[in-house]
Design a protein around this motif. Sequence first.
Motif, PDB file in Angstrom:
ATOM      1  N   SER A 212       5.120  24.425  -4.777  1.00  0.00           N
ATOM      2  CA  SER A 212       4.492  23.421  -3.921  1.00  0.00           C
ATOM      3  C   SER A 212       2.975  23.463  -4.050  1.00  0.00           C
ATOM      4  O   SER A 212       2.308  22.423  -4.030  1.00  0.00           O
ATOM      5  N   ARG A 213       2.416  24.664  -4.179  1.00  0.00           N
ATOM      6  CA  ARG A 213       0.968  24.785  -4.374  1.00  0.00           C
ATOM      7  C   ARG A 213       0.554  24.075  -5.656  1.00  0.00           C
ATOM      8  O   ARG A 213      -0.460  23.366  -5.687  1.00  0.00           O
ATOM      9  N   ALA A 214       1.329  24.245  -6.722  1.00  0.00           N
ATOM     10  CA  ALA A 214       1.011  23.591  -7.994  1.00  0.00           C
ATOM     11  C   ALA A 214       1.052  22.073  -7.846  1.00  0.00           C
ATOM     12  O   ALA A 214       0.225  21.355  -8.428  1.00  0.00           O
ATOM     13  N   GLU A 215       1.995  21.564  -7.059  1.00  0.00           N
ATOM     14  CA  GLU A 215       2.089  20.122  -6.827  1.00  0.00           C
ATOM     15  C   GLU A 215       0.834  19.616  -6.115  1.00  0.00           C
ATOM     16  O   GLU A 215       0.285  18.572  -6.471  1.00  0.00           O
ATOM     17  N   VAL A 216       0.381  20.348  -5.110  1.00  0.00           N
ATOM     18  CA  VAL A 216      -0.802  19.935  -4.357  1.00  0.00           C
ATOM     19  C   VAL A 216      -2.043  20.011  -5.244  1.00  0.00           C
ATOM     20  O   VAL A 216      -2.905  19.130  -5.215  1.00  0.00           O
TER      21      VAL A 216
ATOM     22  N   ILE B 152       0.840  -1.201   0.000  1.00  0.00           N
ATOM     23  CA  ILE B 152       0.000   0.000   0.000  1.00  0.00           C
ATOM     24  C   ILE B 152       0.875   1.251   0.000  1.00  0.00           C
ATOM     25  O   ILE B 152       0.629   2.210  -0.751  1.00  0.00           O
ATOM     26  N   ALA B 153       1.924   1.243   0.838  1.00  0.00           N
ATOM     27  CA  ALA B 153       2.831   2.387   0.911  1.00  0.00           C
ATOM     28  C   ALA B 153       3.513   2.631  -0.425  1.00  0.00           C
ATOM     29  O   ALA B 153       3.587   3.773  -0.901  1.00  0.00           O
ATOM     30  N   ASP B 154       4.015   1.566  -1.049  1.00  0.00           N
ATOM     31  CA  ASP B 154       4.740   1.717  -2.320  1.00  0.00           C
ATOM     32  C   ASP B 154       3.822   2.238  -3.420  1.00  0.00           C
ATOM     33  O   ASP B 154       4.238   3.064  -4.246  1.00  0.00           O
ATOM     34  N   GLU B 155       2.564   1.779  -3.439  1.00  0.00           N
ATOM     35  CA  GLU B 155       1.620   2.247  -4.460  1.00  0.00           C
ATOM     36  C   GLU B 155       1.328   3.733  -4.293  1.00  0.00           C
ATOM     37  O   GLU B 155       1.261   4.488  -5.277  1.00  0.00           O
ATOM     38  N   LEU B 156       1.174   4.182  -3.050  1.00  0.00           N
ATOM     39  CA  LEU B 156       0.891   5.596  -2.804  1.00  0.00           C
ATOM     40  C   LEU B 156       2.117   6.464  -3.064  1.00  0.00           C
ATOM     41  O   LEU B 156       1.997   7.584  -3.574  1.00  0.00           O
ATOM     42  N   LEU B 157       3.290   5.976  -2.750  1.00  0.00           N
ATOM     43  CA  LEU B 157       4.516   6.719  -3.054  1.00  0.00           C
ATOM     44  C   LEU B 157       4.645   6.946  -4.549  1.00  0.00           C
ATOM     45  O   LEU B 157       5.008   8.049  -4.997  1.00  0.00           O
ATOM     46  N   ALA B 158       4.327   5.920  -5.329  1.00  0.00           N
ATOM     47  CA  ALA B 158       4.392   6.058  -6.786  1.00  0.00           C
ATOM     48  C   ALA B 158       3.311   7.014  -7.290  1.00  0.00           C
ATOM     49  O   ALA B 158       3.560   7.849  -8.164  1.00  0.00           O
ATOM     50  N   ARG B 159       2.121   6.910  -6.731  1.00  0.00           N
ATOM     51  CA  ARG B 159       1.006   7.745  -7.168  1.00  0.00           C
ATOM     52  C   ARG B 159       1.278   9.225  -6.937  1.00  0.00           C
ATOM     53  O   ARG B 159       0.875  10.079  -7.734  1.00  0.00           O
ATOM     54  N   PHE B 160       1.981   9.534  -5.853  1.00  0.00           N
ATOM     55  CA  PHE B 160       2.231  10.933  -5.506  1.00  0.00           C
ATOM     56  C   PHE B 160       3.663  11.372  -5.807  1.00  0.00           C
ATOM     57  O   PHE B 160       4.150  12.353  -5.261  1.00  0.00           O
ATOM     58  N   GLN B 161       4.328  10.636  -6.710  1.00  0.00           N
ATOM     59  CA  GLN B 161       5.679  10.975  -7.171  1.00  0.00           C
ATOM     60  C   GLN B 161       6.659  11.166  -6.018  1.00  0.00           C
ATOM     61  O   GLN B 161       7.430  12.129  -5.967  1.00  0.00           O
TER      62      GLN B 161
ATOM     63  N   SER C  10      -2.234  19.538  -8.396  1.00  0.00           N
ATOM     64  CA  SER C  10      -2.207  18.375  -9.282  1.00  0.00           C
ATOM     65  C   SER C  10      -2.716  17.130  -8.551  1.00  0.00           C
ATOM     66  O   SER C  10      -3.483  16.337  -9.117  1.00  0.00           O
ATOM     67  N   CYS C  11      -2.320  16.977  -7.291  1.00  0.00           N
ATOM     68  CA  CYS C  11      -2.774  15.835  -6.490  1.00  0.00           C
ATOM     69  C   CYS C  11      -4.285  15.874  -6.288  1.00  0.00           C
ATOM     70  O   CYS C  11      -4.963  14.848  -6.401  1.00  0.00           O
ATOM     71  N   VAL C  12      -4.822  17.055  -5.987  1.00  0.00           N
ATOM     72  CA  VAL C  12      -6.254  17.191  -5.737  1.00  0.00           C
ATOM     73  C   VAL C  12      -7.052  16.855  -6.995  1.00  0.00           C
ATOM     74  O   VAL C  12      -8.075  16.151  -6.937  1.00  0.00           O
ATOM     75  N   LYS C  13      -6.590  17.340  -8.132  1.00  0.00           N
ATOM     76  CA  LYS C  13      -7.276  17.028  -9.383  1.00  0.00           C
ATOM     77  C   LYS C  13      -7.289  15.526  -9.651  1.00  0.00           C
ATOM     78  O   LYS C  13      -8.299  14.957 -10.094  1.00  0.00           O
ATOM     79  N   GLU C  14      -6.171  14.879  -9.368  1.00  0.00           N
ATOM     80  CA  GLU C  14      -6.076  13.437  -9.599  1.00  0.00           C
ATOM     81  C   GLU C  14      -7.038  12.679  -8.694  1.00  0.00           C
ATOM     82  O   GLU C  14      -7.633  11.682  -9.107  1.00  0.00           O
ATOM     83  N   LEU C  15      -7.209  13.142  -7.457  1.00  0.00           N
ATOM     84  CA  LEU C  15      -8.139  12.494  -6.542  1.00  0.00           C
ATOM     85  C   LEU C  15      -9.545  12.454  -7.139  1.00  0.00           C
ATOM     86  O   LEU C  15     -10.203  11.410  -7.139  1.00  0.00           O
ATOM     87  N   ALA C  16     -10.008  13.600  -7.619  1.00  0.00           N
ATOM     88  CA  ALA C  16     -11.355  13.671  -8.182  1.00  0.00           C
ATOM     89  C   ALA C  16     -11.469  12.830  -9.446  1.00  0.00           C
ATOM     90  O   ALA C  16     -12.493  12.178  -9.685  1.00  0.00           O
ATOM     91  N   GLU C  17     -10.425  12.839 -10.269  1.00  0.00           N
ATOM     92  CA  GLU C  17     -10.457  12.045 -11.503  1.00  0.00           C
ATOM     93  C   GLU C  17     -10.596  10.558 -11.213  1.00  0.00           C
ATOM     94  O   GLU C  17     -11.154   9.808 -12.014  1.00  0.00           O
ATOM     95  N   GLN C  18     -10.115  10.128 -10.047  1.00  0.00           N
ATOM     96  CA  GLN C  18     -10.201   8.717  -9.673  1.00  0.00           C
ATOM     97  C   GLN C  18     -11.418   8.425  -8.806  1.00  0.00           C
ATOM     98  O   GLN C  18     -11.539   7.337  -8.229  1.00  0.00           O
ATOM     99  N   GLY C  19     -12.342   9.392  -8.705  1.00  0.00           N
ATOM    100  CA  GLY C  19     -13.626   9.136  -8.064  1.00  0.00           C
ATOM    101  C   GLY C  19     -13.776   9.592  -6.637  1.00  0.00           C
ATOM    102  O   GLY C  19     -14.844   9.417  -6.034  1.00  0.00           O
TER     103      GLY C  19
END
Length: 245
Positions: free
Chosen positions: A162-166, A107-116, A168-177
């Motif tokens: 850093s704001r731009a990085e966050v 689980i940790a490795d998958e999330l590390l990859a997901r969030f670069q 991007s993460c928020v957009k990805e969350l919504a795209e994945q449901g």
Amino acid sequence: MQGIEKSYGDLHVLRGVDLDVAPGSIFALLGSNGAGKTTLVKILSTLLRADAGAASIEGFDIATQPADVRGSISLTGQFAAVDEVLTGRENLVLVARLRHLKGAGRIADELLARFQLTDAAGRRVATYSGGMRRRLDIAMSLIGNPPAIFLDEPTTGLDPQSRAEVWSCVKELAEQGTTVLLTTQYLDEAEHLADRIAILHEGRIIANGTLDELKRLLPPATVEYVEKQPTLEEIFLAVIEGAAE
């Protein structure tokens, strides 16, 4: 939610808040400091009890089914709740084990990859930048795959990159449901991210709609030709990206 009220003595923080957040969307709650944003988030996440009104999350009533609500959400506060002594991977493994999930390392490795964050997985979090800490914080909040996540002013104190990085993460969350309720005092953040925006002022929702709907609340703009100059933030990000090449 309907008619949410909260007072502290004579101080009326929330004065009857009505909201409806669509599943899988990003809903921005916009307001200045003291408008009541954090209080509302605490009520929805069952950390505070409302004086009046009702709300449900994923079909669970926040007052009568708080344990089910907490199992359906995750909350990320204004400051990253990460252990600086541990590495990024150790933080994620710890949370997965606390949630009694099997395969904590996977689980940790998958999330590390997901969030670069894979390249920084073995580094102590004390060495992370602000954006990296916030990304790790959000990653930790997603352990267990909650269908809804509350982000309370997630970019407070972060630099533009850093704001731009966050973002991007928020957009990805919504795209994945994932349903995202985002509180912010930054107008550009709400404009950049949200499907719908509500403006909370002195404990009341005074406007609620899409960005286009909110724009129609003002008189039509006068069309003029103006040469668009880059903002300082655009210049900053461009220079940083150029230096990295």
